[in-house]
Design an enzyme around this catalytic site. Structure first.
Site, PDB file in Angstrom:
ATOM      1  N   ASP A  64     -12.189  -1.241  -8.120  1.00  0.00           N
ATOM      2  CA  ASP A  64     -12.227  -0.003  -8.909  1.00  0.00           C
ATOM      3  C   ASP A  64     -11.149   0.025  -9.989  1.00  0.00           C
ATOM      4  OD1 ASP A  64     -14.383   0.925  -7.514  1.00  0.00           O
ATOM      5  OD2 ASP A  64     -13.426   2.772  -6.797  1.00  0.00           O
ATOM      6  N   ARG A  70     -17.220   3.597   7.119  1.00  0.00           N
ATOM      7  CA  ARG A  70     -16.092   2.949   6.432  1.00  0.00           C
ATOM      8  C   ARG A  70     -14.971   2.577   7.404  1.00  0.00           C
ATOM      9  NH1 ARG A  70     -15.598   3.801   0.477  1.00  0.00           N
ATOM     10  NH2 ARG A  70     -17.665   4.492  -0.161  1.00  0.00           N
ATOM     11  N   GLU A  88       0.860  -1.190   0.000  1.00  0.00           N
ATOM     12  CA  GLU A  88       0.000   0.000   0.000  1.00  0.00           C
ATOM     13  C   GLU A  88       0.893   1.235   0.000  1.00  0.00           C
ATOM     14  OE1 GLU A  88      -3.302   1.052  -0.146  1.00  0.00           O
ATOM     15  OE2 GLU A  88      -2.370   3.015   0.120  1.00  0.00           O
ATOM     16  N   GLN A  89       0.584   2.160  -0.915  1.00  0.00           N
ATOM     17  CA  GLN A  89       1.441   3.344  -1.033  1.00  0.00           C
ATOM     18  C   GLN A  89       1.328   4.287   0.167  1.00  0.00           C
ATOM     19  OE1 GLN A  89       0.141   5.257  -4.631  1.00  0.00           O
ATOM     20  NE2 GLN A  89      -1.864   5.785  -3.842  1.00  0.00           N
ATOM     21  N   TYR A 124     -28.758   7.775   5.481  1.00  0.00           N
ATOM     22  CA  TYR A 124     -28.919   6.581   6.320  1.00  0.00           C
ATOM     23  C   TYR A 124     -28.036   6.732   7.548  1.00  0.00           C
ATOM     24  CZ  TYR A 124     -24.796   5.189   3.461  1.00  0.00           C
ATOM     25  OH  TYR A 124     -23.592   5.148   2.796  1.00  0.00           O
TER      26      TYR A 124
HETATM   27  C1  LIG Z   1     -19.688   8.972  -2.937  1.00  0.00           C
HETATM   28  C2  LIG Z   1     -19.459   7.490  -3.018  1.00  0.00           C
HETATM   29  C3  LIG Z   1     -20.278   6.625  -2.308  1.00  0.00           C
HETATM   30  C4  LIG Z   1     -20.104   5.236  -2.413  1.00  0.00           C
HETATM   31  N1  LIG Z   1     -20.933   4.408  -1.716  1.00  0.00           N
HETATM   32  C5  LIG Z   1     -20.785   3.052  -1.830  1.00  0.00           C
HETATM   33  C6  LIG Z   1     -21.665   2.165  -1.118  1.00  0.00           C
HETATM   34  O1  LIG Z   1     -22.550   2.609  -0.376  1.00  0.00           O
HETATM   35  N2  LIG Z   1     -21.487   0.820  -1.283  1.00  0.00           N
HETATM   36  C7  LIG Z   1     -20.495   0.302  -2.090  1.00  0.00           C
HETATM   37  O2  LIG Z   1     -20.396  -0.935  -2.223  1.00  0.00           O
HETATM   38  N3  LIG Z   1     -19.653   1.127  -2.765  1.00  0.00           N
HETATM   39  C8  LIG Z   1     -19.764   2.473  -2.645  1.00  0.00           C
HETATM   40  N4  LIG Z   1     -18.890   3.319  -3.290  1.00  0.00           N
HETATM   41  C9  LIG Z   1     -17.796   2.733  -4.098  1.00  0.00           C
HETATM   42  C10 LIG Z   1     -16.608   2.269  -3.231  1.00  0.00           C
HETATM   43  O3  LIG Z   1     -16.182   3.301  -2.387  1.00  0.00           O
HETATM   44  C11 LIG Z   1     -15.447   1.831  -4.120  1.00  0.00           C
HETATM   45  O4  LIG Z   1     -15.917   1.086  -5.210  1.00  0.00           O
HETATM   46  C12 LIG Z   1     -14.465   0.950  -3.332  1.00  0.00           C
HETATM   47  O5  LIG Z   1     -14.010   1.619  -2.197  1.00  0.00           O
HETATM   48  C13 LIG Z   1     -13.289   0.555  -4.218  1.00  0.00           C
HETATM   49  O6  LIG Z   1     -12.394  -0.216  -3.470  1.00  0.00           O
HETATM   50  P1  LIG Z   1     -11.002  -0.685  -4.107  1.00  0.00           P
HETATM   51  O7  LIG Z   1     -10.339  -1.478  -3.023  1.00  0.00           O
HETATM   52  O8  LIG Z   1     -11.226  -1.316  -5.425  1.00  0.00           O
HETATM   53  O9  LIG Z   1     -10.196   0.642  -4.413  1.00  0.00           O
HETATM   54  P2  LIG Z   1      -9.643   1.862  -3.433  1.00  0.00           P
HETATM   55  O10 LIG Z   1     -10.529   1.939  -2.248  1.00  0.00           O
HETATM   56  O11 LIG Z   1      -9.532   3.011  -4.312  1.00  0.00           O
HETATM   57  O12 LIG Z   1      -8.251   1.307  -2.942  1.00  0.00           O
HETATM   58  C14 LIG Z   1      -7.115   1.356  -3.767  1.00  0.00           C
HETATM   59  C15 LIG Z   1      -5.887   1.372  -2.868  1.00  0.00           C
HETATM   60  O13 LIG Z   1      -4.725   1.215  -3.689  1.00  0.00           O
HETATM   61  C16 LIG Z   1      -3.717   2.079  -3.234  1.00  0.00           C
HETATM   62  N5  LIG Z   1      -2.808   2.305  -4.376  1.00  0.00           N
HETATM   63  C17 LIG Z   1      -3.115   2.932  -5.547  1.00  0.00           C
HETATM   64  N6  LIG Z   1      -2.053   2.920  -6.376  1.00  0.00           N
HETATM   65  C18 LIG Z   1      -1.067   2.246  -5.723  1.00  0.00           C
HETATM   66  C19 LIG Z   1       0.284   1.905  -6.070  1.00  0.00           C
HETATM   67  N7  LIG Z   1       0.802   2.228  -7.264  1.00  0.00           N
HETATM   68  N8  LIG Z   1       1.042   1.228  -5.153  1.00  0.00           N
HETATM   69  C20 LIG Z   1       0.523   0.888  -3.925  1.00  0.00           C
HETATM   70  N9  LIG Z   1      -0.747   1.204  -3.548  1.00  0.00           N
HETATM   71  C21 LIG Z   1      -1.533   1.858  -4.441  1.00  0.00           C
HETATM   72  C22 LIG Z   1      -4.467   3.321  -2.797  1.00  0.00           C
HETATM   73  O14 LIG Z   1      -3.696   4.126  -1.909  1.00  0.00           O
HETATM   74  C23 LIG Z   1      -5.688   2.691  -2.117  1.00  0.00           C
HETATM   75  O15 LIG Z   1      -5.461   2.431  -0.759  1.00  0.00           O
HETATM   76  C24 LIG Z   1     -19.054   4.716  -3.219  1.00  0.00           C
HETATM   77  C25 LIG Z   1     -18.214   5.587  -3.917  1.00  0.00           C
HETATM   78  C26 LIG Z   1     -18.417   6.950  -3.835  1.00  0.00           C
HETATM   79  C27 LIG Z   1     -17.515   7.864  -4.603  1.00  0.00           C
END
Ligand SMILES: Cc1cc2nc3c(=O)[nH]c(=O)nc-3n(C[C@H](O)[C@H](O)[C@H](O)COP(=O)(O)OP(=O)(O)OC[C@H]3O[C@@H](n4cnc5c(N)ncnc54)[C@H](O)[C@@H]3O)c2cc1C
Length: 404
Positions: free
Chosen positions: A291, A105, A31-32, A211
């Site tokens: 994502d 969260r 993790e960065q 909520y």
């Molecule tokens: C307003 C809003 C409301 C939302 N509400 C919901 C909800 O109610 N329910 C739901 O299911 N989803 C919801 N979402 C979506 C959800 O927040 C995301 O889809 C989810 O958090 C994505 O998780 P992830 O682990 O894929 O990515 P991220 O949470 O983006 O994690 C990526 C991680 O990778 C790290 N990283 C990036 N590049 C590097 C690198 N080169 N080297 C090392 N580390 C790196 C980052 O620092 C980060 O910690 C919402 C989104 C928004 C914007």
């Protein structure tokens, strides 16, 4: 098998836990950021992901720290008329096989991290590139170094380095929406008499969802408004309560009341971005999830839920075929892409549906919702059934067994 996961967000941490559950004992999460910190915001967790989190041992923690809403309600912005009401309590639990939770969260992340062995996480370690060799992947990380792995998983979010390396650079798409979000202490909104439901208020060009989280101690609201200009995609940019009141001030008194009750330092704003769907998520020993693979708009509250489903299927696919990682990753992607791309597109459609601006179309939409309210009284709309009743284990011909 040495597996390196890039990104300790919800997707990456869940992938590490799901892999360990199936006996993979050489999993490293890089993790960065120097520390794993959750943003101050709520998250909705539907049955399709809660059942997986429960299998990872998070059931008790989620029950303790979350809220179990009794219903999902859509209301008219001005009159407050209930246009659609579907159950989320015991009836939905019986239909979908698990609970719907509203969580902070930070509480979700703490519950995930409690299950993770701290020694498998390397903080302050950023992936800057990688190269694939015949039988391994060589990662280049900063601060300077190389890590060798049998499999590399990019769970590195919407700006994914792994995605870019696999499929080339492209920019996230500004969705034409800005989200305003806040957490408000429950005592500041007690006078509004808000019950524990997921409530969506729909008005021309804007919406507001609210909520409770943190066992009912905090109210989470997210107002989304259409905007022409792109805004930064940030979880920490501050908003001004008076500006939110300019946008929602003429709405129903309950909506205005929530915004007025918001502490002046407790409002944040962010542009919303997604990407067009991809039709491949892997290249040899490298794959992306969450994502990184399918950033989506939050109108069905499914981004994290889909990343949890991805993590589960990834682990199962690798356990099924540990001798051939590229084939296992290809099987993972083949099992996930159609559903994730559907949710991505469905989330875009929902933006259009919720933010309708033309009065005739609003009336048409509301009439359809009133019809559905009658039709689905006590039942669930097909979209909800497809989202929430899904069990990620169903993609496997037989439940994956732990690797020896
Ligand atoms: C307003 C809003 C409301 C939302 N509400 C919901 C909800 O109610 N329910 C739901 O299911 N989803 C919801 N979402 C979506 C959800 O927040 C995301 O889809 C989810 O958090 C994505 O998780 P992830 O682990 O894929 O990515 P991220 O949470 O983006 O994690 C990526 C991680 O990778 C790290 N990283 C990036 N590049 C590097 C690198 N080169 N080297 C090392 N580390 C790196 C980052 O620092 C980060 O910690 C919402 C989104 C928004 C914007």
């Amino acid at each position: 098998m040495r597996i390196v996961i890039v990104g300790a967000g919800i997707g990456g941490i869940t992938a590490a836990l799901a892999l360990k559950r199936l006996g993979f004992d050489q999993v490293t999460l890089i993790e960065q950021a120097p520390a794993i910190r959750a943003v101050g915001a709520g998250i909705q967790l539907s049955a399709n992901c809660v059942r997986l989190l429960r299998r990872l041992g998070l059931g008790d923690a989620l029950t303790r720290v979350s809220v179990r809403p009794s219903a999902h309600i859509f209301r008219d912005w001005k009159t407050g008329e209930v246009l659609l009401h579907t159950a989320l309590g015991p009836k939905a639990e019986a239909a979908f096989g698990d609970s719907y939770f509203h969580a902070h969260r930070a509480d979700l992340l703490a519950a995930l991290l409690e299950k993770l062995d701290a020694s498998s996480v390397r903080l302050g370690c950023r992936l800057v590139g990688f190269s694939e060799e015949a039988d391994r992947v060589r990662l280049k990380v900063e601060p300077g170094g190389t890590i060798k792995a049998d499999v590399l998983i990019g769970a590195d979010g919407i700006h994914s380095t792994v995605r870019q390396a696999l499929f080339g650079a492209d920019r996230p798409r500004f969705a034409g929406n800005v989200a305003w979000r806040a957490l408000v202490p429950a005592e500041r909104v007690a006078h509004l008499g808000l019950d524990k439901v997921a409530e969506v208020w729909m008005g021309p060009n804007r919406s507001l969802v609210r909520y409770y989280v943190s066992a009912g101690r905090l109210l989470n609201w997210i107002g989304i408004t259409r905007a022409k200009e792109g805004e930064i995609e940030s979880w920490s940019a501050k908003g001004i309560v008076a500006d939110a009141l300019d946008l929602w001030g003429d709405w129903h008194p309950i909506v205005r009341g929530m915004i007025e009750a918001t502490p002046s330092d407790g409002l944040f704003r962010m542009g919303l971005y997604d990407r067009d769907p991809l039709h491949a998520w892997t290249g040899g020993r490298v794959a992306i999830l969450g994502d990184a693979a399918h950033p989506m708009l939050p109108f069905h509250a499914q981004g994290a839920a889909q990343s949890i489903e991805d993590a589960w299927v990834l682990a199962g696919s690798l356990a099924e075929n540990p001798a051939d990682p590229p084939a296992a990753l290809a099987a993972f992607a083949a099992r996930r892409i159609e559903r994730a791309n559907w949710v991505q597109a469905y989330s875009r459609e929902m933006e259009e549906f919720v933010h309708q601006a033309d009065p005739a179309r609003i009336e048409y939409r509301n009439a359809r919702l009133r019809e559905r309210l009658k039709k689905y009284e006590g039942e669930f709309p097909p979209g909800q059934v497809k989202l929430y009743s899904f069990d990620a284990d169903s993609v496997f011909p037989a439940p994956p067994q732990a690797v020896a």
